[in-house]
Enzyme design. Sequence first.
Site, PDB file in Angstrom:
ATOM      1  N   GLY A 118     -56.254 -25.159 -36.746  1.00 30.19           N
ATOM      2  CA  GLY A 118     -56.673 -25.203 -38.157  1.00 30.19           C
ATOM      3  C   GLY A 118     -56.088 -26.370 -38.921  1.00 30.19           C
ATOM      4  O   GLY A 118     -55.621 -26.213 -40.044  1.00 30.19           O
ATOM      5  N   ASP A 164     -61.437 -29.624 -36.163  1.00 29.78           N
ATOM      6  CA  ASP A 164     -62.837 -29.263 -35.973  1.00 29.78           C
ATOM      7  C   ASP A 164     -63.633 -29.496 -37.261  1.00 29.78           C
ATOM      8  O   ASP A 164     -64.594 -30.264 -37.290  1.00 29.78           O
ATOM      9  CB  ASP A 164     -62.926 -27.786 -35.528  1.00 29.78           C
ATOM     10  CG  ASP A 164     -64.339 -27.372 -35.124  1.00 29.78           C
ATOM     11  OD1 ASP A 164     -65.252 -28.217 -35.169  1.00 29.78           O
ATOM     12  OD2 ASP A 164     -64.530 -26.197 -34.771  1.00 29.78           O
ATOM     13  N   SER A 174     -65.275 -23.908 -28.154  1.00 27.50           N
ATOM     14  CA  SER A 174     -65.037 -22.606 -28.776  1.00 27.50           C
ATOM     15  C   SER A 174     -66.131 -21.631 -28.338  1.00 27.50           C
ATOM     16  O   SER A 174     -67.099 -22.012 -27.679  1.00 27.50           O
ATOM     17  CB  SER A 174     -65.058 -22.744 -30.298  1.00 27.50           C
ATOM     18  OG  SER A 174     -66.384 -23.064 -30.710  1.00 27.50           O
ATOM     19  N   ASP A 183     -61.107 -23.137 -26.164  1.00 29.02           N
ATOM     20  CA  ASP A 183     -60.459 -22.827 -27.442  1.00 29.02           C
ATOM     21  C   ASP A 183     -60.636 -21.328 -27.720  1.00 29.02           C
ATOM     22  O   ASP A 183     -61.754 -20.809 -27.642  1.00 29.02           O
ATOM     23  CB  ASP A 183     -61.159 -23.673 -28.529  1.00 29.02           C
ATOM     24  CG  ASP A 183     -60.417 -23.693 -29.841  1.00 29.02           C
ATOM     25  OD1 ASP A 183     -59.211 -23.387 -29.849  1.00 29.02           O
ATOM     26  OD2 ASP A 183     -61.046 -24.043 -30.863  1.00 29.02           O
ATOM     27  N   GLY A 198     -61.083 -23.430 -40.646  1.00 31.40           N
ATOM     28  CA  GLY A 198     -62.219 -23.648 -41.542  1.00 31.40           C
ATOM     29  C   GLY A 198     -62.002 -24.741 -42.574  1.00 31.40           C
ATOM     30  O   GLY A 198     -60.967 -25.408 -42.608  1.00 31.40           O
ATOM     31  N   ASN A 235     -55.322 -29.398 -33.542  1.00 37.78           N
ATOM     32  CA  ASN A 235     -56.749 -29.060 -33.450  1.00 37.78           C
ATOM     33  C   ASN A 235     -57.497 -29.489 -34.704  1.00 37.78           C
ATOM     34  O   ASN A 235     -57.113 -29.101 -35.819  1.00 37.78           O
ATOM     35  CB  ASN A 235     -56.925 -27.553 -33.296  1.00 37.78           C
ATOM     36  CG  ASN A 235     -56.467 -27.042 -31.951  1.00 37.78           C
ATOM     37  OD1 ASN A 235     -55.903 -27.790 -31.143  1.00 37.78           O
ATOM     38  ND2 ASN A 235     -56.707 -25.769 -31.695  1.00 37.78           N
TER      39      ASN A 235
HETATM   40 ZN    ZN Z   1     -57.998 -22.209 -33.696  1.00 36.69          ZN
END
Ligand code: ZN
Length: 333
Positions: free
Chosen positions: A233, A277, A56, A94, A191, A275
């Site tokens: 997300g 994260d 990212s 990303d 998030g 995805n």
């Molecule tokens: Zn994203």
Amino acid sequence: MVNYKDLGLVNTREMFKRAVAGGYAIPAFNFNTMEQMQAIVMAAVETKSPVIMQVSKGARNYANGTILRYMAEGAVAYAKELGCEHPEIVLHLDHGDSFELCKECIDNGFSSVMIDGSSLPYEENIALAKKVVDYAHQFDVTVEAELGVLAGVEDEVAAAESHYTKPEEVIDFSTRTGCDSLAISIGTSHGAHKFTPEQCTLVNGVLVPPPLAFDILHEIEKKLPGFPIVLHGSSSVPMEEVNTINQYGGHLEAAIGIPEEQLREASKSAVCKINIDSDSRLAMTAAIRKHLAEHPGDFDPRQYLKPARENMKKMYIHKIVNVLGSDGKLAQC
Ligand SMILES: [Zn+2]
């Protein structure tokens, strides 16, 4: 110019084709540190899964894009050293926000890029994505574009409100841009705080977020049969990690993610890249907090980064095997 093929990396085309046909999804894990990279590679090798390592804007700011590219090159060599003769590792940008950035990554060994023009007016999003596709395809680099807007905050990508993808636009968009995969908005969010408690319903003491818009996903699938769809997300924000963080001095309030059953359901459809994260951040932080609380005298970073790496690896394996279903899906082992 560094071509990704010389680094042993692959693009997403073949793995997405197999994932859509096989009813599973490829994990796309963000990485910023060596420990994350090692945990991703160990998990992918142990489960014989293809994997997308993504970078990212925040990761480039933190770790430096060149270093991350060398780490991806190292990831291929490491996978081979761990006994995987034919690893399938994608190095993906990303949320690329400009043609120039995408070009720079393509020129420096990335095998896949995302151009995120989702905040632009429709025609401008198409023009930007097409420009990136035209450049990328000269080098057989695959391109992900986005239609619809996800809510939430991820590094420097932020939007207050989500706008679901409009199924009536997807044929026109994918045809005119020539993109290889399409990120859509159906209720996932960036998030660790994807929903406010007010948006959720309380079931047996647990806050359950509103379900993903599977009706929109199915409509998109009908319009673009077999076309690779991407979900951003999609961390589930495991309560045990949040609880560990809070138990050992952290303060995470109302962290809510996407239930894993819904991601498993989505993996069986044309969704072929998911995805993740935040879950890696939570796994790392939980393990570090626990270790330092239990071993207040430790000060060697290896002492707490080792359990952090182990915890991330465990999480990655869980996602691959129990949520995405990409285990055992390498073309050649
Ligand atoms: Zn994203």
